[in-house]
Design a protein around this motif. Structure first.
Motif, PDB file in Angstrom:
ATOM      1  N   ILE A  41       1.317  -0.769  -0.177  1.00 49.09           N
ATOM      2  CA  ILE A  41      -0.192  -0.043   0.162  1.00 49.09           C
ATOM      3  C   ILE A  41       0.822   1.319   0.094  1.00 49.09           C
ATOM      4  CG2 ILE A  41      -1.706   1.740   1.462  1.00 49.09           C
ATOM      5  CD1 ILE A  41      -2.971  -1.153   2.262  1.00 49.09           C
ATOM      6  N   ALA A  42       0.530   2.088  -1.113  1.00 51.91           N
ATOM      7  CA  ALA A  42       1.739   3.148  -1.084  1.00 51.91           C
ATOM      8  C   ALA A  42       0.403   4.744  -1.583  1.00 51.91           C
ATOM      9  CB  ALA A  42       2.419   3.137  -2.193  1.00 51.91           C
ATOM     10  N   TYR A  43       1.338   5.683  -0.839  1.00 47.23           N
ATOM     11  CA  TYR A  43       0.702   6.508  -1.124  1.00 47.23           C
ATOM     12  C   TYR A  43       1.010   8.195  -1.636  1.00 47.23           C
ATOM     13  CZ  TYR A  43      -1.685   5.037   3.693  1.00 47.23           C
ATOM     14  OH  TYR A  43      -2.181   3.348   4.597  1.00 47.23           O
ATOM     15  N   ALA A  44      -0.048   9.013  -2.385  1.00 50.71           N
ATOM     16  CA  ALA A  44       0.450   9.525  -3.255  1.00 50.71           C
ATOM     17  C   ALA A  44       0.049  11.528  -2.587  1.00 50.71           C
ATOM     18  CB  ALA A  44       0.171   9.617  -4.527  1.00 50.71           C
ATOM     19  N   GLY A  45       1.114  12.381  -2.661  1.00 43.07           N
ATOM     20  CA  GLY A  45       0.509  13.991  -2.695  1.00 43.07           C
ATOM     21  C   GLY A  45      -0.042  14.330  -3.244  1.00 43.07           C
ATOM     22  N   ASN A  46      -0.199  13.710  -4.283  1.00 40.67           N
ATOM     23  CA  ASN A  46      -1.997  14.564  -5.180  1.00 40.67           C
ATOM     24  C   ASN A  46      -1.896  15.838  -5.586  1.00 40.67           C
ATOM     25  OD1 ASN A  46      -3.766  13.702  -7.227  1.00 40.67           O
ATOM     26  ND2 ASN A  46      -5.678  13.749  -5.654  1.00 40.67           N
ATOM     27  N   GLY A  47      -0.960  16.357  -5.491  1.00 39.12           N
ATOM     28  CA  GLY A  47      -1.103  17.287  -6.343  1.00 39.12           C
ATOM     29  C   GLY A  47      -0.777  18.764  -4.443  1.00 39.12           C
ATOM     30  N   SER A  48      -0.455  17.910  -3.720  1.00 36.92           N
ATOM     31  CA  SER A  48       0.637  18.404  -2.564  1.00 36.92           C
ATOM     32  C   SER A  48       1.378  20.222  -2.259  1.00 36.92           C
ATOM     33  CB  SER A  48       0.809  18.262  -2.098  1.00 36.92           C
ATOM     34  OG  SER A  48       1.736  16.862  -1.623  1.00 36.92           O
ATOM     35  N   SER A  49       1.556  20.821  -2.174  1.00 32.23           N
ATOM     36  CA  SER A  49       2.813  21.461  -2.176  1.00 32.23           C
ATOM     37  C   SER A  49       3.499  21.823  -1.338  1.00 32.23           C
ATOM     38  CB  SER A  49       2.113  22.862  -2.090  1.00 32.23           C
ATOM     39  OG  SER A  49       0.975  23.136  -0.876  1.00 32.23           O
ATOM     40  N   ALA A  50       3.476  21.174   0.028  1.00 26.97           N
ATOM     41  CA  ALA A  50       4.438  21.094   1.262  1.00 26.97           C
ATOM     42  C   ALA A  50       4.117  19.263   1.757  1.00 26.97           C
ATOM     43  CB  ALA A  50       4.572  22.058   1.994  1.00 26.97           C
ATOM     44  N   GLY A  51       4.884  19.516   2.777  1.00 29.63           N
ATOM     45  CA  GLY A  51       4.649  17.772   3.512  1.00 29.63           C
ATOM     46  C   GLY A  51       5.412  16.845   2.402  1.00 29.63           C
ATOM     47  N   SER A  52       5.798  15.442   3.215  1.00 34.75           N
ATOM     48  CA  SER A  52       5.769  14.494   2.917  1.00 34.75           C
ATOM     49  C   SER A  52       4.468  13.484   2.764  1.00 34.75           C
ATOM     50  CB  SER A  52       6.697  14.071   3.242  1.00 34.75           C
ATOM     51  OG  SER A  52       7.043  13.471   4.790  1.00 34.75           O
ATOM     52  N   VAL A  53       5.045  12.801   2.241  1.00 35.97           N
ATOM     53  CA  VAL A  53       3.500  11.069   2.337  1.00 35.97           C
ATOM     54  C   VAL A  53       3.806  10.554   2.790  1.00 35.97           C
ATOM     55  CG1 VAL A  53       2.515  11.286  -0.399  1.00 35.97           C
ATOM     56  CG2 VAL A  53       4.634  10.160  -0.145  1.00 35.97           C
ATOM     57  N   SER A  71      -0.065  11.635   8.367  1.00 35.18           N
ATOM     58  CA  SER A  71       1.490  11.623   8.410  1.00 35.18           C
ATOM     59  C   SER A  71       2.685  12.264   8.833  1.00 35.18           C
ATOM     60  CB  SER A  71       1.819  10.702   9.722  1.00 35.18           C
ATOM     61  OG  SER A  71       2.678   9.786   8.432  1.00 35.18           O
ATOM     62  N   GLY A  72       3.037  12.793   7.269  1.00 35.09           N
ATOM     63  CA  GLY A  72       3.549  13.655   7.160  1.00 35.09           C
ATOM     64  C   GLY A  72       3.290  15.208   6.408  1.00 35.09           C
ATOM     65  N   ASN A  73       2.035  15.586   7.009  1.00 31.95           N
ATOM     66  CA  ASN A  73       1.325  16.955   7.449  1.00 31.95           C
ATOM     67  C   ASN A  73       1.334  17.621   5.716  1.00 31.95           C
ATOM     68  OD1 ASN A  73       1.348  17.379   9.863  1.00 31.95           O
ATOM     69  ND2 ASN A  73       3.706  17.602  10.284  1.00 31.95           N
ATOM     70  N   LEU A  74       1.234  16.350   5.091  1.00 32.25           N
ATOM     71  CA  LEU A  74       0.586  17.039   3.986  1.00 32.25           C
ATOM     72  C   LEU A  74       0.185  18.822   3.605  1.00 32.25           C
ATOM     73  CD1 LEU A  74       0.422  13.644   1.432  1.00 32.25           C
ATOM     74  CD2 LEU A  74       2.130  15.461   0.957  1.00 32.25           C
ATOM     75  N   VAL A  75       0.132  19.659   2.520  1.00 31.21           N
ATOM     76  CA  VAL A  75      -0.358  21.218   2.413  1.00 31.21           C
ATOM     77  C   VAL A  75      -0.312  21.172   0.837  1.00 31.21           C
ATOM     78  CG1 VAL A  75      -0.393  23.344   2.581  1.00 31.21           C
ATOM     79  CG2 VAL A  75       0.745  21.518   4.232  1.00 31.21           C
ATOM     80  N   ASN A  76      -1.706  21.585   0.537  1.00 29.89           N
ATOM     81  CA  ASN A  76      -2.033  21.977  -0.178  1.00 29.89           C
ATOM     82  C   ASN A  76      -3.097  23.025  -0.260  1.00 29.89           C
ATOM     83  OD1 ASN A  76      -2.863  22.271  -3.644  1.00 29.89           O
ATOM     84  ND2 ASN A  76      -3.795  20.378  -3.485  1.00 29.89           N
ATOM     85  N   SER A  77      -2.240  24.812  -0.924  1.00 32.89           N
ATOM     86  CA  SER A  77      -2.309  25.493  -0.735  1.00 32.89           C
ATOM     87  C   SER A  77      -4.314  25.905  -0.861  1.00 32.89           C
ATOM     88  CB  SER A  77      -2.032  26.484  -1.539  1.00 32.89           C
ATOM     89  OG  SER A  77      -1.784  28.047  -1.601  1.00 32.89           O
ATOM     90  N   GLY A  78      -4.815  26.532  -0.158  1.00 34.90           N
ATOM     91  CA  GLY A  78      -6.609  26.567  -0.283  1.00 34.90           C
ATOM     92  C   GLY A  78      -7.182  25.763  -0.154  1.00 34.90           C
ATOM     93  N   TYR A  79      -6.609  24.383   0.062  1.00 32.11           N
ATOM     94  CA  TYR A  79      -7.344  22.294   0.184  1.00 32.11           C
ATOM     95  C   TYR A  79      -6.670  22.459   1.509  1.00 32.11           C
ATOM     96  CZ  TYR A  79      -7.277  23.250  -5.276  1.00 32.11           C
ATOM     97  OH  TYR A  79      -8.422  23.066  -6.359  1.00 32.11           O
ATOM     98  N   SER A  80      -8.378  21.803   1.415  1.00 31.35           N
ATOM     99  CA  SER A  80      -8.171  20.942   3.424  1.00 31.35           C
ATOM    100  C   SER A  80      -7.496  20.046   3.149  1.00 31.35           C
ATOM    101  CB  SER A  80      -9.152  21.427   4.164  1.00 31.35           C
ATOM    102  OG  SER A  80      -9.044  22.731   4.507  1.00 31.35           O
ATOM    103  N   PHE A  81      -6.644  18.715   3.830  1.00 30.91           N
ATOM    104  CA  PHE A  81      -6.791  17.348   3.687  1.00 30.91           C
ATOM    105  C   PHE A  81      -8.036  17.048   4.546  1.00 30.91           C
ATOM    106  CE2 PHE A  81      -5.350  13.200   5.076  1.00 30.91           C
ATOM    107  CZ  PHE A  81      -5.440  12.404   4.257  1.00 30.91           C
ATOM    108  N   ALA A  82      -8.676  15.647   2.499  1.00 25.67           N
ATOM    109  CA  ALA A  82     -10.209  15.261   3.492  1.00 25.67           C
ATOM    110  C   ALA A  82     -10.034  13.499   3.234  1.00 25.67           C
ATOM    111  CB  ALA A  82     -10.633  16.080   2.785  1.00 25.67           C
ATOM    112  N   GLY A  83      -9.145  13.004   3.251  1.00 26.02           N
ATOM    113  CA  GLY A  83      -8.774  11.670   4.263  1.00 26.02           C
ATOM    114  C   GLY A  83      -7.847  11.192   2.383  1.00 26.02           C
ATOM    115  N   TRP A  84      -7.781  10.140   2.150  1.00 24.87           N
ATOM    116  CA  TRP A  84      -7.583   9.231   0.939  1.00 24.87           C
ATOM    117  C   TRP A  84      -8.603   8.440  -0.090  1.00 24.87           C
ATOM    118  CZ3 TRP A  84      -2.099   9.816   0.761  1.00 24.87           C
ATOM    119  CH2 TRP A  84      -2.186   9.836   2.101  1.00 24.87           C
ATOM    120  N   ASN A  85      -8.169   8.276  -2.002  1.00 28.10           N
ATOM    121  CA  ASN A  85      -9.249   7.665  -2.327  1.00 28.10           C
ATOM    122  C   ASN A  85      -8.474   6.911  -3.467  1.00 28.10           C
ATOM    123  OD1 ASN A  85     -10.780   8.123  -5.859  1.00 28.10           O
ATOM    124  ND2 ASN A  85     -12.126   8.250  -4.026  1.00 28.10           N
TER     125      ASN A  85
END
Length: 296
Positions: A41-53, A71-85
């Motif tokens: 199982i792998a993870y992708a930031g999917n447009g994140s601008s900071a942090g780590s997957v 856990s890596g505090n992913l950030v995407n400017s203008g957006y809030s983290f809402a889980g995974w898909n």
């Protein structure tokens, strides 16, 4: 698949595919050997601008585990983290952080970060005027239409010329009805104003039955609130009358202004009316050759 063995439980003799052996004097069965497959199982930031997957994990295929948090505090400017898909565009299966998940039967399952656009406030400031439109909530990245002309604010003595992101007009200009993309921050649009120019009109205001000659004009333009110096009579003249100043009403019941006085230019401009009084006439008596007796 990991080859063959002479015992079902793998305790006999191993034989790899294509290996050779000597046939014994009895029927022989070779049992397939199986090794449990692993999956990731792998993870992708999917447009994140900071942090780590989160780090990928590998375990026995089909075994249960839990989905990682951000856990890596992913950030995407203008957006809030809402889980995974399971799909980058969000069309797959949603998984909340900490939800249960099974490793795939083989290979790798990638979970993509989901992002929800934040909402920000679009506000209007009349910037000295009145009746500014109300504020609205807008999603980041959405196309925003600036308040229409019917909602423009008003300001006495000024013409509304549009909106700007800075009160002094040094920011980005936006015309009423134009569109822009909502940024990742609150936006305030300030009304922009151009002062209207007004004039001073000088009226000869000749008394009834008299005719004025000459004129007085002031070609200057003044904005409301400007200080204006009152002119003199110029070339204005009325026979048998003397100029004594100006008044804001033709009948002289308004406010008097002497030449050289000053006043504040009102909205709409102003007319000053000349004031006239009859000139003094001297009557002289001459004895005309008679005696120098008492004279009137």
């Amino acid at each position: 698949f990991a080859g063959w063995n002479t015992a079902a439980n793998g305790s006999g003799t191993n034989y790899a595919a294509s290996a050779t052996y000597t046939m014994p004097g009895a029927n022989t069965s070779l049992y397939a050997k199986w090794t449990a497959a692993t999956a990731t199982i792998a993870y992708a930031g999917n447009g994140s601008s900071a942090g780590s997957v989160p780090a990928s994990t590998t375990a026995t295929a089909g075994s249960a585990t839990t989905v990682s948090t951000n856990s890596g505090n992913l950030v995407n400017s203008g957006y809030s983290f809402a889980g995974w898909n399971t799909a980058a565009n969000g069309s797959g299966t949603d998984y909340a952080a900490g939800a249960a998940i099974n490793y795939p039967a083989s290979g790798t399952t990638t979970l993509y970060a989901k992002w929800t656009a934040n909402s920000y406030t679009l506000a209007y400031n009349s910037n000295g005027g009145s009746s500014a439109p109300g504020s609205t909530s807008q999603q980041f990245g959405s196309t925003v239409t600036v308040s229409s002309a019917s909602s423009n604010p008003t300001r006495a003595g000024y013409t509304f010329t549009g909106w700007n992101t800075s009160a002094n007009g040094s920011g980005t200009s936006q015309a009423a009805g134009s569109t822009f993309s909502m940024p990742a921050s609150n936006v305030t649009l300030y009304a922009q104003w151009t002062a209207i120019n007004y004039n001073v009109t000088y009226s000869s205001n000749a008394p009834s039955g008299s005719t004025a000659t000459g004129s007085q004009t002031d070609p200057a333009n003044y904005i409301s609130g400007a200080t204006v110096t009152v002119a003199n009579a110029g070339t204005l003249a009325v026979t048998s009358y003397r100029f004594v100043g100006w008044n804001t009403l033709a009948d002289g019941t308004g406010t008097d202004y002497a030449a050289g006085a000053s006043f504040t230019m009102p909205v709409g401009g102003i007319t000053l009316y000349a004031k006239w009084v009859l000139s003094s006439v001297k009557l002289t008596y001459d004895a005309n050759g008679g005696s120098a007796g008492p004279m009137p």
